[in-house]
Structure formats: C-alpha cells, structure tokens
Write a protein that holds these residues in place. Structure first.
Motif, PDB file in Angstrom:
ATOM      1  N   PHE A 325      15.705  12.532  52.204  1.00  0.00           N
ATOM      2  CA  PHE A 325      14.097  12.888  52.929  1.00  0.00           C
ATOM      3  C   PHE A 325      14.268  13.099  54.020  1.00  0.00           C
ATOM      4  CE2 PHE A 325      13.247  10.715  48.361  1.00  0.00           C
ATOM      5  CZ  PHE A 325      13.021  11.986  47.919  1.00  0.00           C
ATOM      6  N   ASP A 326      15.268  12.744  54.883  1.00  0.00           N
ATOM      7  CA  ASP A 326      15.300  13.061  56.549  1.00  0.00           C
ATOM      8  C   ASP A 326      15.687  14.384  56.950  1.00  0.00           C
ATOM      9  OD1 ASP A 326      18.013  12.948  55.509  1.00  0.00           O
ATOM     10  OD2 ASP A 326      18.366  11.273  57.121  1.00  0.00           O
ATOM     11  N   ARG A 327      15.791  15.296  56.212  1.00  0.00           N
ATOM     12  CA  ARG A 327      16.169  16.656  56.549  1.00  0.00           C
ATOM     13  C   ARG A 327      15.237  17.173  57.667  1.00  0.00           C
ATOM     14  NH1 ARG A 327      20.348  18.142  53.202  1.00  0.00           N
ATOM     15  NH2 ARG A 327      20.495  16.975  51.269  1.00  0.00           N
ATOM     16  N   ARG A 328      15.529  17.743  58.698  1.00  0.00           N
ATOM     17  CA  ARG A 328      14.732  18.238  59.556  1.00  0.00           C
ATOM     18  C   ARG A 328      13.950  19.658  59.102  1.00  0.00           C
ATOM     19  NH1 ARG A 328      16.095  18.643  65.739  1.00  0.00           N
ATOM     20  NH2 ARG A 328      17.613  19.873  65.064  1.00  0.00           N
ATOM     21  N   LYS A 329      14.904  20.424  58.465  1.00  0.00           N
ATOM     22  CA  LYS A 329      14.475  21.878  57.838  1.00  0.00           C
ATOM     23  C   LYS A 329      15.008  21.774  56.345  1.00  0.00           C
ATOM     24  CE  LYS A 329      14.763  24.330  62.114  1.00  0.00           C
ATOM     25  NZ  LYS A 329      15.470  25.539  62.917  1.00  0.00           N
ATOM     26  N   ASN A 330      14.195  22.395  55.793  1.00  0.00           N
ATOM     27  CA  ASN A 330      14.394  22.404  54.311  1.00  0.00           C
ATOM     28  C   ASN A 330      14.259  24.003  53.558  1.00  0.00           C
ATOM     29  OD1 ASN A 330      15.222  22.121  51.629  1.00  0.00           O
ATOM     30  ND2 ASN A 330      14.098  20.003  51.459  1.00  0.00           N
ATOM     31  N   PRO A 331      14.661  25.024  54.105  1.00  0.00           N
ATOM     32  CA  PRO A 331      14.454  26.309  53.412  1.00  0.00           C
ATOM     33  C   PRO A 331      15.134  26.585  52.150  1.00  0.00           C
ATOM     34  CG  PRO A 331      16.369  26.152  55.041  1.00  0.00           C
ATOM     35  CD  PRO A 331      15.875  25.025  55.100  1.00  0.00           C
ATOM     36  N   HIS A 332      14.785  25.656  51.141  1.00  0.00           N
ATOM     37  CA  HIS A 332      15.191  25.943  49.763  1.00  0.00           C
ATOM     38  C   HIS A 332      14.535  27.180  49.186  1.00  0.00           C
ATOM     39  CE1 HIS A 332      11.602  24.916  47.844  1.00  0.00           C
ATOM     40  NE2 HIS A 332      11.339  23.892  48.571  1.00  0.00           N
ATOM     41  N   ILE A 333      15.417  27.350  48.244  1.00  0.00           N
ATOM     42  CA  ILE A 333      15.058  28.758  47.266  1.00  0.00           C
ATOM     43  C   ILE A 333      14.890  28.321  45.997  1.00  0.00           C
ATOM     44  CG2 ILE A 333      16.044  30.244  48.893  1.00  0.00           C
ATOM     45  CD1 ILE A 333      18.746  30.241  47.205  1.00  0.00           C
ATOM     46  N   ALA A 334      14.212  27.161  45.629  1.00  0.00           N
ATOM     47  CA  ALA A 334      13.933  26.604  44.396  1.00  0.00           C
ATOM     48  C   ALA A 334      12.934  27.601  43.770  1.00  0.00           C
ATOM     49  CB  ALA A 334      13.463  25.101  44.323  1.00  0.00           C
ATOM     50  N   PHE A 335      12.308  28.490  44.239  1.00  0.00           N
ATOM     51  CA  PHE A 335      11.280  29.446  43.559  1.00  0.00           C
ATOM     52  C   PHE A 335      11.983  30.877  43.844  1.00  0.00           C
ATOM     53  CE2 PHE A 335       8.489  25.703  44.657  1.00  0.00           C
ATOM     54  CZ  PHE A 335       7.890  25.469  43.221  1.00  0.00           C
ATOM     55  N   GLY A 336      13.097  30.907  44.249  1.00  0.00           N
ATOM     56  CA  GLY A 336      13.607  32.292  44.369  1.00  0.00           C
ATOM     57  C   GLY A 336      13.349  33.021  45.921  1.00  0.00           C
ATOM     58  N   VAL A 337      13.556  33.928  45.765  1.00  0.00           N
ATOM     59  CA  VAL A 337      13.544  34.694  47.193  1.00  0.00           C
ATOM     60  C   VAL A 337      12.917  36.165  47.109  1.00  0.00           C
ATOM     61  CG1 VAL A 337      14.877  35.653  49.107  1.00  0.00           C
ATOM     62  CG2 VAL A 337      15.613  33.495  48.334  1.00  0.00           C
ATOM     63  N   GLY A 338      12.274  36.439  48.118  1.00  0.00           N
ATOM     64  CA  GLY A 338      11.742  37.724  48.116  1.00  0.00           C
ATOM     65  C   GLY A 338      10.557  38.299  47.256  1.00  0.00           C
ATOM     66  N   ILE A 339      10.261  39.397  47.042  1.00  0.00           N
ATOM     67  CA  ILE A 339       9.129  39.839  46.078  1.00  0.00           C
ATOM     68  C   ILE A 339       8.990  39.262  44.695  1.00  0.00           C
ATOM     69  CG2 ILE A 339       9.130  42.048  47.156  1.00  0.00           C
ATOM     70  CD1 ILE A 339      10.200  43.607  44.639  1.00  0.00           C
ATOM     71  N   HIS A 340       9.792  38.680  44.185  1.00  0.00           N
ATOM     72  CA  HIS A 340       9.942  38.100  42.993  1.00  0.00           C
ATOM     73  C   HIS A 340       9.976  36.696  43.159  1.00  0.00           C
ATOM     74  CE1 HIS A 340      10.514  41.403  40.162  1.00  0.00           C
ATOM     75  NE2 HIS A 340      11.256  41.680  41.098  1.00  0.00           N
ATOM     76  N   ARG A 341       9.654  36.110  44.168  1.00  0.00           N
ATOM     77  CA  ARG A 341       9.458  34.626  44.505  1.00  0.00           C
ATOM     78  C   ARG A 341       8.514  33.966  43.366  1.00  0.00           C
ATOM     79  NH1 ARG A 341      10.446  30.674  48.270  1.00  0.00           N
ATOM     80  NH2 ARG A 341       8.603  29.160  48.607  1.00  0.00           N
ATOM     81  N   CYS A 342       8.906  33.113  42.648  1.00  0.00           N
ATOM     82  CA  CYS A 342       7.999  32.623  41.366  1.00  0.00           C
ATOM     83  C   CYS A 342       6.471  32.512  41.949  1.00  0.00           C
ATOM     84  CB  CYS A 342       8.430  31.031  41.216  1.00  0.00           C
ATOM     85  SG  CYS A 342       7.430  30.452  39.758  1.00  0.00           S
ATOM     86  N   ILE A 343       5.694  33.232  40.904  1.00  0.00           N
ATOM     87  CA  ILE A 343       4.307  33.566  41.231  1.00  0.00           C
ATOM     88  C   ILE A 343       3.612  32.222  40.769  1.00  0.00           C
ATOM     89  CG2 ILE A 343       3.893  34.251  38.728  1.00  0.00           C
ATOM     90  CD1 ILE A 343       1.786  36.168  39.793  1.00  0.00           C
ATOM     91  N   GLY A 344       4.215  31.284  40.134  1.00  0.00           N
ATOM     92  CA  GLY A 344       3.755  30.001  39.709  1.00  0.00           C
ATOM     93  C   GLY A 344       4.007  28.828  40.766  1.00  0.00           C
ATOM     94  N   GLN A 345       4.432  29.351  41.909  1.00  0.00           N
ATOM     95  CA  GLN A 345       4.857  28.182  42.890  1.00  0.00           C
ATOM     96  C   GLN A 345       3.860  27.049  43.086  1.00  0.00           C
ATOM     97  OE1 GLN A 345       5.800  29.093  46.911  1.00  0.00           O
ATOM     98  NE2 GLN A 345       5.729  31.401  46.115  1.00  0.00           N
ATOM     99  N   HIS A 346       2.746  27.659  43.573  1.00  0.00           N
ATOM    100  CA  HIS A 346       1.660  26.811  43.791  1.00  0.00           C
ATOM    101  C   HIS A 346       1.040  25.755  42.578  1.00  0.00           C
ATOM    102  CE1 HIS A 346       1.417  28.568  47.533  1.00  0.00           C
ATOM    103  NE2 HIS A 346       1.133  29.919  47.207  1.00  0.00           N
ATOM    104  N   PHE A 347       1.079  26.380  41.384  1.00  0.00           N
ATOM    105  CA  PHE A 347       0.672  25.641  40.229  1.00  0.00           C
ATOM    106  C   PHE A 347       1.853  24.437  40.037  1.00  0.00           C
ATOM    107  CE2 PHE A 347       0.264  25.946  35.506  1.00  0.00           C
ATOM    108  CZ  PHE A 347      -0.647  24.861  35.622  1.00  0.00           C
ATOM    109  N   ALA A 348       3.328  24.935  40.030  1.00  0.00           N
ATOM    110  CA  ALA A 348       3.960  23.845  39.919  1.00  0.00           C
ATOM    111  C   ALA A 348       3.905  22.898  40.983  1.00  0.00           C
ATOM    112  CB  ALA A 348       5.292  24.641  40.291  1.00  0.00           C
ATOM    113  N   ARG A 349       3.664  23.049  42.049  1.00  0.00           N
ATOM    114  CA  ARG A 349       3.418  22.104  43.013  1.00  0.00           C
ATOM    115  C   ARG A 349       2.114  21.240  42.876  1.00  0.00           C
ATOM    116  NH1 ARG A 349       5.756  25.910  47.004  1.00  0.00           N
ATOM    117  NH2 ARG A 349       7.343  25.238  48.121  1.00  0.00           N
ATOM    118  N   LEU A 350       1.261  21.835  42.536  1.00  0.00           N
ATOM    119  CA  LEU A 350      -0.048  21.032  42.055  1.00  0.00           C
ATOM    120  C   LEU A 350       0.255  20.327  40.942  1.00  0.00           C
ATOM    121  CD1 LEU A 350      -2.926  21.222  43.170  1.00  0.00           C
ATOM    122  CD2 LEU A 350      -3.540  22.893  41.776  1.00  0.00           C
TER     123      LEU A 350
END
Length: 400
Positions: A325-350
């Motif tokens: 949890f001490d990472r200064r940057k965390n550009p993860h790709i758990a929801f994919g990348v680009g135009i197909h980045r997961c449409i449900g990412q906000h719902f998943a977080r919520l």
C-alpha cells in the motif's frame, strides 16, 4: 499462426495450456512470470492457436490500438453469440458505449447505494450471531448478484425484480440454466418498454431507444447480447475481488484497521484491484501484419491479452506479487486499457466500497475458521476463493 512452436518445458506448457483446466490454472502464475522474463509473446495451441501477451507495456500497446488488435473475438475461445459492446470495434463500439456509459457513471450509480447497503446488512444479519460465515456463498455472491440485477434489470415490478435477483444469483453459483430465466425476464421487460408501457430510466430502457450505426434501433439479439455482457461480465469479477478481500482481512494483520480509515478508498483500493486483477485475460484478433509487440504477427493471428500478468510485471511494479500500500504510483490495468476499458469499473469500485463499509461496521477480528482450508476456483476469468470459511466477532453496538 505466424511462427513455429519452440521447444522447452515452458513453451510446452503454453502449447498445451487449457485455460479452464484446474492444474493449468494453478501453475499459470509461475509460467507467466517466466514468459514476462524470457518470452513475453508466447505461443499457445489452445483453441486452434493464439499468442499470450504477458508484459505491461505490450498489453497497453494492444489496448491502445483497436484498429490493429480487434475485439471481434473477445474471449480466449470462440463464442457463438453476440456480445456487444465487448465484441465491437470502432465506430460501432463507440455508438454502444455512448448510450450505455451514462448508466455506469458513479453519479448515476449513487442512487442504488441505499439498496446495496440494505442488501449487505441483510446478509450480515443472517450470520452475525453465528460468528462464522462461508464468505463466498453467504456474502460475496448474493451481494454482487443482487446489486448487479438491480442495476441492469431495475424493474418497477417488485415481484419480477425479486425473480430476476434470484435468477442472477443462480447464474453466479454456476446454474447455467438460470441464465435463460434472466434472459426471459429481460426480454419481457424490453417488450414492455418497446410497447411504451413503461419509460423508467435505466439500462433496459436505453436498449429500446438507442440508435446506432447511422440511426437504426438495436436488434433483439443485440439487446440481449448487451444484457449478457453486463451480467456475466460483472458477476465473477467483482465477486472474486470481494472474496479476495475477505481472505486478506483474515490473513493480513493490520489490514482491517487500514480499511476502517475513510481515505482507504482513494489509494488502497487501487492496490487491491491491481493485486486481484478483476479481469484476468481476454482475446483479440490481429487485423494486419505487424511487429508492434516485438514479435512478427500476421493478420488473423489471435491473442490472449493477460491483464493480470501485466499487473504482476516487475518491470512496472516493484515487488509486484506483494500487496503493497506504499506505492507512489499505481497505473494498474485491472479494468483493461483503451476504448474497451471495463464499462463497469465505477460500479465495481462502488460495490467493493459498500461491501467493506458494511462488513466492518458490523464485524471484526476475521480469521480463517478453524478446521477449514480455502478452496480456490480455477478458471479463465479469475483465481479467487470458491469456498472461504471465516470466523469473526460482532462489533459492539455502541461502536457502530
């Protein structure tokens, strides 16, 4: 495919890899680590042949060039049904995302938070006196399935809504026949909306009124395809992440106190998403000859883009296999990348935020229940606990 199979134990593993075979899934993390080091675009013989893309930078290249790496085959094996917008490329993909995106924005989804909290509380009520829970079947599955059914189906007929929640929950537990019940309920509501008997705002209403591809309405197959993507895409992934967090609460000293701090959502959640990687692997098809990944690819070659592997790439994340949890940057790709980045990412977080909040308001001191072991589920989407017995203590009422 554009190159010959190379020999050696690691190459041989990938050549005979079955994404759905339990022993292969158990061994896959170590083989992906080898691939990232030695052969980042490695050939597999699965389903007629494909290349597994394993490094972070290469995965970003694939996601950012949809004109070269098509999503027309979004799975690691061929799927015989329409799955819009998952299997669409520009410009049609843009049309579908344009009418769907507003219903998966964080601001729109906030209206469902009270119901999600109530659902979580009801599930906790059922187990709090037992001081023990099978966390996957008694919380993670019914919570995510109930939340997802409410958002996607969102019917004003409460009896039918209850049937939809029951059917989606059955799908989440592996009852494939239950999907026909979900599809039947969705088709029934869509017919009502098309007839003008209800104009309740939401996902299903948008499927009736949206126009794509120069102005046409969606076909019935496209409408049900969108419902399929939203339901099946959202069930295993968020459920798996919540199940992982339940396990982490039992196995990582100090995590419970960390997640009790309000600010955990802004930073710690991203590390949990990176480490669990809600979307593990998906498919792409090469549209023209290229060497963008440092490997000669031919038009028609198929790729398995392993997002989870990218999130464990030591070239991008120090101590990538560790929950840090001490990472200064965390550009993860758990929801994919680009135009197909997961449409449900906000719902998943919520959902994750609500689940953790309600659990920690009511329960504390989690541990793996004595005499039990964690049973993992092996599959193409996510390695996650399939059975997780936890012991806990109720939080004294004066502390809630």
């Amino acid at each position: 495919m554009s190159s010959q199979f190379r020999t050696g134990p690691h190459h041989e593993f990938f050549e005979h890899l079955d994404w759905y075979r339990e022993e292969d899934c158990a061994r896959l993390p170590q083989e992906l680590a080898w691939s990232r080091r030695e052969c980042p675009v490695v050939h597999s013989g699965y389903d007629g042949g494909q290349y597994v893309v394993t490094r972070y930078d290469d995965l970003r290249t694939v996601g950012e060039h949809p004109d070269i790496f098509s999503s027309s085959t979004p799975g690691v094996r061929h799927v015989p049904v329409l799955l819009p917008p998952l299997d669409l490329d520009p410009p049609l993909h843009r049309d579908f995302r344009q009418f769907l995106n507003p219903y998966f924005s964080r601001s729109f989804l906030q209206r469902y938070v009270p119901e999600m909290r109530r659902l979580a509380d009801e599930l906790i009520d059922d187990v709090v006196d037992e001081r023990r829970i099978e966390f996957v079947s008694q919380f993670a599955i019914p919570f995510t399935a109930g939340s997802l059914a409410r958002v996607v189906i969102d019917d004003d007929n409460e009896s039918r809504m209850r049937r939809a929640i029951e059917a989606v929950t059955a799908v989440a537990t592996g009852d494939q026949g239950a999907y026909e019940r979900v599809a039947g309920i969705a088709a029934e509501i869509l017919a009502e909306r098309a007839a003008g008997t209800s104009d309740r705002a939401g996902v299903l209403q948008s499927l009736v009124t949206a126009r794509v591809d120069g102005g046409r309405l969606l076909s019935s197959a496209e409408q049900l395809g969108v419902v399929t993507v939203l339901l099946l895409g959202g069930l295993d992934t968020t459920r798996g992440t919540i199940a992982h967090i339940g396990r982490y609460l039992a196995e990582h000293p100090g995590l419970e106190q960390r997640l009790r701090r309000p600010e955990w959502v802004k930073r710690d959640l991203e590390e949990l998403l990176r480490h669990t990687s809600t979307v593990s692997v998906m498919g792409r098809t090469v549209t023209r000859d290229n060497e963008l990944l440092g490997h000669p690819l031919k038009a028609g070659d198929r790729l398995a883009v392993h997002w989870q592997s990218g999130n464990r790439d030591e070239l991008k994340f120090e101590h990538a296999d560790e929950l840090r949890f001490d990472r200064r940057k965390n550009p993860h790709i758990a929801f994919g990348v680009g135009i197909h980045r997961c449409i449900g990412q906000h719902f998943a977080r919520l959902q994750i935020e609500v689940a953790v909040d309600r659990l920690l308001r009511r329960l504390t001191n989690f541990s793996i229940a004595p005499g039990t072991t964690v049973r993992e589920t092996a599959g193409v989407v996510l390695l996650a606990p399939a059975e997780l017995f936890l012991s806990f203590e109720p939080v004294p009422e004066r502390s809630t």
